[in-house]
Design an enzyme around this catalytic site. Structure first.
Site, PDB file in Angstrom:
ATOM      1  N   CYS A 100      28.508  30.235  27.269  1.00  0.00           N
ATOM      2  CA  CYS A 100      28.247  31.519  27.008  1.00  0.00           C
ATOM      3  C   CYS A 100      29.272  31.844  28.284  1.00  0.00           C
ATOM      4  CB  CYS A 100      26.749  31.904  27.221  1.00  0.00           C
ATOM      5  SG  CYS A 100      26.719  33.711  27.451  1.00  0.00           S
ATOM      6  N   CYS A 153      25.987  29.634  31.098  1.00  0.00           N
ATOM      7  CA  CYS A 153      26.599  30.984  31.078  1.00  0.00           C
ATOM      8  C   CYS A 153      27.350  31.164  32.304  1.00  0.00           C
ATOM      9  CB  CYS A 153      25.448  31.822  31.049  1.00  0.00           C
ATOM     10  SG  CYS A 153      25.979  33.588  30.774  1.00  0.00           S
ATOM     11  N   ARG A 204      15.325  37.245  25.718  1.00  0.00           N
ATOM     12  CA  ARG A 204      15.147  36.559  27.121  1.00  0.00           C
ATOM     13  C   ARG A 204      14.634  37.199  28.147  1.00  0.00           C
ATOM     14  NH1 ARG A 204      20.486  34.963  27.179  1.00  0.00           N
ATOM     15  NH2 ARG A 204      19.736  33.148  25.637  1.00  0.00           N
ATOM     16  N   CYS A 261      28.931  49.847  38.399  1.00  0.00           N
ATOM     17  CA  CYS A 261      27.526  49.848  37.869  1.00  0.00           C
ATOM     18  C   CYS A 261      26.600  50.118  39.006  1.00  0.00           C
ATOM     19  CB  CYS A 261      27.426  48.610  37.249  1.00  0.00           C
ATOM     20  SG  CYS A 261      28.500  47.990  36.019  1.00  0.00           S
ATOM     21  N   CYS A 279      24.473  47.036  40.563  1.00  0.00           N
ATOM     22  CA  CYS A 279      25.046  45.708  40.835  1.00  0.00           C
ATOM     23  C   CYS A 279      25.571  45.537  42.135  1.00  0.00           C
ATOM     24  CB  CYS A 279      26.276  45.387  39.910  1.00  0.00           C
ATOM     25  SG  CYS A 279      26.653  43.861  39.723  1.00  0.00           S
ATOM     26  N   CYS A 282      25.179  38.088  22.565  1.00  0.00           N
ATOM     27  CA  CYS A 282      24.379  38.312  23.799  1.00  0.00           C
ATOM     28  C   CYS A 282      24.412  39.616  24.159  1.00  0.00           C
ATOM     29  CB  CYS A 282      24.153  37.100  24.744  1.00  0.00           C
ATOM     30  SG  CYS A 282      23.018  37.230  26.060  1.00  0.00           S
ATOM     31  N   CYS A 332      34.146  43.700  42.370  1.00  0.00           N
ATOM     32  CA  CYS A 332      34.245  43.930  40.999  1.00  0.00           C
ATOM     33  C   CYS A 332      34.795  45.631  41.081  1.00  0.00           C
ATOM     34  CB  CYS A 332      33.101  44.055  40.086  1.00  0.00           C
ATOM     35  SG  CYS A 332      33.227  44.495  38.446  1.00  0.00           S
TER      36      CYS A 332
END
Ligand code: SAM
Ligand code: DTB
Ligand code: SF4
Length: 323
Positions: A126, A95, A258, A55, A58, A186, A51
């Site tokens: 999702c 998801c 969640r 972040c 991550c 979400c 990616c």
């Protein structure tokens, strides 16, 4: 009438004696949801690693060496198999996550196919694909997408310390595009990254200030991944995590709260207190996107021991219809 939240009111909740906070959260929880039910959602990484975003938490960021195998976009047939298994194991929502800054044009049609195929199985759909413009959000809505996951993760101030490749405002724009397209939102965050309680309060206020409250609020506990800048983050105190769940329940009475990343290291007692605090959803299946999650058998045993069952229908929407 909805409560108008401000920093002082949210701080007061965090500062309540723990049993008072749990009692308040559980009382509110019972007004809106079946008390002993937990919704299950299953995650699948449809495109893993490399990616371009940075972040700090991550494992999938190309900026860090976390030893993760990069994979290209999965085939639709394989996704359908995983979704069938998730359904057989009790999940009502599937998801699909992709490690993209935003969805590439060439891959978008395949994602649309995946959404339609998963929806045809009778599952809620999702996806989490990074930033979306209005047109992409509209196309996802037309494909029948139920939810879009896009987290604010922390307070605006702390966010700048963990991500530099996009802004908080970018996140807010995507969330509004999703909302305007008629897709359920979400949106949650991670705690345990070294942020202060004040950051947690400001993060919750940002969620409360969205044009509508998110229907799902995932609360992740940092999984400190080797190779990321947060690999040596100080573990978060369990009781602070429980307080966070309880405050989220009180501020978002009709949303699913969640229990997300970090359950693999939580005890049965910790799970029990999180449910008491108003958590009523969790990720099921032994892998999140790339990181470990408790095995389905272990979760089933836990729910049995707690006398809890899996949510079969979406009570949130039933309640909203009933007023
Ligand atoms: N790429 C998309 C995005 O960032 O919106 C979606 C996938 S991303 C993995 C979804 C969320 O997972 C992040 O916003 C973060 O809250 C959570 N997450 C990622 N890595 C994590 C970790 N190591 N520990 C806890 N939560 C994590
Ligand atoms: C969310 O808030 N947590 C999930 C889901 N939304 C996409 C992802 C957790 C990811 C944990 C790290 C991993 O599995 O790579
Ligand atoms: Fe990319 Fe999402 Fe991971 Fe950030 S959290 S590096 S955007 S996959």
């Amino acid at each position: 009438m909805s409560t108008i939240w401000n920093k002082e009111k949210v701080a007061e909740l965090f500062e309540l004696p723990l049993t008072d906070l749990l009692f308040t959260a559980q009382t509110i929880h019972r007004q809106h949801f079946a008390p002993n039910e937990v919704q299950l959602a299953t995650l699948l990484s449809i495109k893993t690693g490399q990616c371009p975003e940075d972040c700090s938490y991550c494992p999938q960021s190309a900026h860090y060496d976390t030893g993760l195998e990069k994979e290209s976009l999965l085939d639709v047939a394989g996704v359908i198999e995983d979704a069938k298994l998730a359904k057989a194991n009790g999940s009502t929502r599937f998801c699909m996550g992709a490690a993209w800054r935003s969805p590439p044009k060439k891959d978008f049609p395949k994602v649309i196919e995946m959404i339609k195929a998963v929806k045809d199985l009778g599952l809620e759909t999702c996806v989490t694909l990074g930033m979306l413009d209005k047109d992409q959000a509209q196309q996802l809505h037309e494909a029948g997408l139920d939810y879009y996951n896009h987290n604010l993760d922390s307070s605006p101030e702390f966010y700048k310390k963990i991500i530099t490749t996009r802004t908080y405002e970018d996140r807010l724009v995507t969330l509004e595009n999703v909302r305007q397209a008629g897709i359920h939102v979400c949106c949650g965050g991670i705690i345990g990254m070294g942020e202060t309680r004040q950051d947690r309060i400001e993060f919750l206020l940002q969620l409360a200030n969205l044009s509508e409250a998110p229907e799902s609020v995932p609360i992740n506990r940092l999984m400190a991944i080797k190779g990321t800048p947060l690999e040596n983050a100080e573990p978060l105190d369990n009781l602070e995590f429980i307080r966070m769940i309880a405050v989220a329940r009180i501020m978002f009475p009709t949303s699913y709260v969640r229990l997300s990343a970090g359950r693999d290291t939580m005890s049965e007692e910790m799970h029990a207190l999180c449910f008491m605090a108003g958590a009523n959803s969790m990720f099921s299946g032994d892998t999140l996107l790339t990181a470990p999650n408790p095995e389905t058998n272990k979760d089933n045993q836990l729910l049995n021991k707690l006398g809890m069952s899996i949510t079969k229908t979406d009570t949130q929407h039933a309640n909203q219809v009933a007023g």
